[in-house]
Design an enzyme around this catalytic site. Structure first.
Site, PDB file in Angstrom:
ATOM      1  N   HIS A  13       4.305   3.030  -8.039  1.00 20.31           N
ATOM      2  CA  HIS A  13       4.326   2.631  -6.585  1.00 20.31           C
ATOM      3  C   HIS A  13       3.182   1.124  -6.655  1.00 20.31           C
ATOM      4  O   HIS A  13       2.456   0.959  -6.649  1.00 20.31           O
ATOM      5  CB  HIS A  13       4.243   3.273  -5.123  1.00 20.31           C
ATOM      6  CG  HIS A  13       3.567   3.614  -5.423  1.00 20.31           C
ATOM      7  ND1 HIS A  13       3.036   5.249  -5.634  1.00 20.31           N
ATOM      8  CD2 HIS A  13       2.388   3.584  -4.380  1.00 20.31           C
ATOM      9  CE1 HIS A  13       1.777   5.374  -5.269  1.00 20.31           C
ATOM     10  NE2 HIS A  13       1.516   4.464  -4.310  1.00 20.31           N
ATOM     11  N   ARG A  34      -1.088   9.084   4.699  1.00 17.26           N
ATOM     12  CA  ARG A  34      -0.807   9.203   3.359  1.00 17.26           C
ATOM     13  C   ARG A  34      -1.103  10.687   3.079  1.00 17.26           C
ATOM     14  O   ARG A  34      -2.198  11.257   3.449  1.00 17.26           O
ATOM     15  CB  ARG A  34      -1.063   8.858   2.011  1.00 17.26           C
ATOM     16  CG  ARG A  34      -0.071   9.491   0.694  1.00 17.26           C
ATOM     17  CD  ARG A  34      -0.529   9.192  -0.410  1.00 17.26           C
ATOM     18  NE  ARG A  34      -2.224   9.354  -1.288  1.00 17.26           N
ATOM     19  CZ  ARG A  34      -2.996   8.505  -2.109  1.00 17.26           C
ATOM     20  NH1 ARG A  34      -2.736   7.283  -2.202  1.00 17.26           N
ATOM     21  NH2 ARG A  34      -3.459   9.313  -2.245  1.00 17.26           N
TER      22      ARG A  34
HETATM   23 FE   LIG Z   1      -0.881   4.505  -3.759  1.00 13.93          FE
END
Ligand SMILES: [Fe+2]
Length: 309
Positions: free
Chosen positions: A269, A284
């Site tokens: 990503h 995250r």
């Molecule tokens: Fe990442």
């Protein structure tokens, strides 16, 4: 290459409402309220959907807070904090704050400098710029599948050294950063590399759940094992270009309340750095993964002790 998705078992609409966002990667899951106590059949359907689509998007999850976000993460396995970046407020989060250098604007798979990179990552938008800061994911299984047999044969035998002190300047594009951003990046990098962590991974890993082959590359790679710097750079360029072909990607425009879940064993990503000094914060949850295994059955090797000497 849509066959890559079609080969996975279909998920019936009675279990989850799943709408693909692009043919090769990415699907939106509608009408599901995430929490730390999903019923087992819903969770199984969600896990199957992730294996099939590689990244899942859920809108309208404003009810999630730090505790429920982490509780949801634990449904996928053991959750871990980042090996070098301290988690905020006693959590296990990796927080990316644009004002403190948290801009992931080069292609990578998360934490591949560890011998056992994360299995799954779950990202929650906390503060968003009015426009910009999209994230793009690429399907590393489809990228491998699309290689000609001749290149597969080469890639199958390659290994690479990944490190958290990779040559960051090599991959980064200068977006005309402000002094504040440049200073934030410098500090973030100093924290990120405060302990050197290295691992050697196969360039092609066998997915532990699906048996598919995926390219394991990204910006933490320092070099291909046993090749010269020049050979290494050229071969990596050839393979990486396959990963990031636009047909192989999905781009998500974040709205407040959005959550993205990705299979870190089958994706790379990139977070677009196009919003200047606007504020962007994402958190995250990171779910621990297995030690990768190559096509020949050999497992990745932890080089950290050697790197620290
Ligand atoms: Fe990442």
């Amino acid at each position: 290459m849509s066959a890559v998705i079609q080969d996975r078992p279909a998920i019936t609409s009675s279990e989850l409402d799943i709408v693909p966002v692009s043919p090769r990667i990415g699907a939106e899951v509608r009408g599901l309220r995430l929490s730390g106590s999903l019923d087992p059949s819903t969770l199984e359907a969600l896990k199957a959907a992730l294996l099939r689509h590689r990244v899942l998007f859920l809108r309208g999850q404003q009810h999630l807070d730090d505790a429920t976000h982490q509780a949801f993460g634990r449904l996928w396995g053991e959750i871990e904090s980042h090996p070098t970046v301290p988690a905020p407020d006693g959590t296990t989060f990796l927080e990316l704050d644009s004002r403190h250098g948290g801009r992931a604007d080069s292609w990578h798979t998360d934490v591949t400098f560890k011998v056992a990179p994360p299995k799954v990552c779950i990202l929650r938008a906390v503060v968003l710029p009015p426009v910009g800061g999209d994230t793009v994911w690429a399907n590393t299984v489809a990228a491998y599948d699309a290689l000609p047999e001749e290149l597969k044969a080469i890639a199958d035998r390659l290994w690479a050294v990944h490190g958290n002190d990779f040559d960051y300047a090599e991959t980064r594009v200068d977006h005309g950063a402000s002094e504040q951003e440049a200073e934030g990046r410098k500090k973030y990098r100093a924290v990120f590399t405060r302990t050197v962590i290295e691992a050697e991974h196969p360039v092609v890993r066998v997915h532990p759940e699906t048996g598919e082959r995926a390219l394991l590359l990204g910006h933490f790679i320092k070099r291909l094992s046993r090749l010269s710097t020049s050979e290494s750079r050229h071969l990596l360029e050839v393979l990486q270009q396959r990963v990031v072909r636009l047909e192989n990607t999905v781009r998500w425009r974040w709205s407040p309340g959005d959550v993205a879940i990705w299979d870190n064993r089958a994706t790379q990503h990139y977070a677009l750095n196009d919003y200047g000094d606007q504020h962007r914060v994402v958190r995250r949850v990171t779910v621990s993964g297995d030690v990768p295994v190559g096509v020949d059955g050999r497992s990745s090797v932890d080089l950290t002790a050697a790197a620290q000497q």
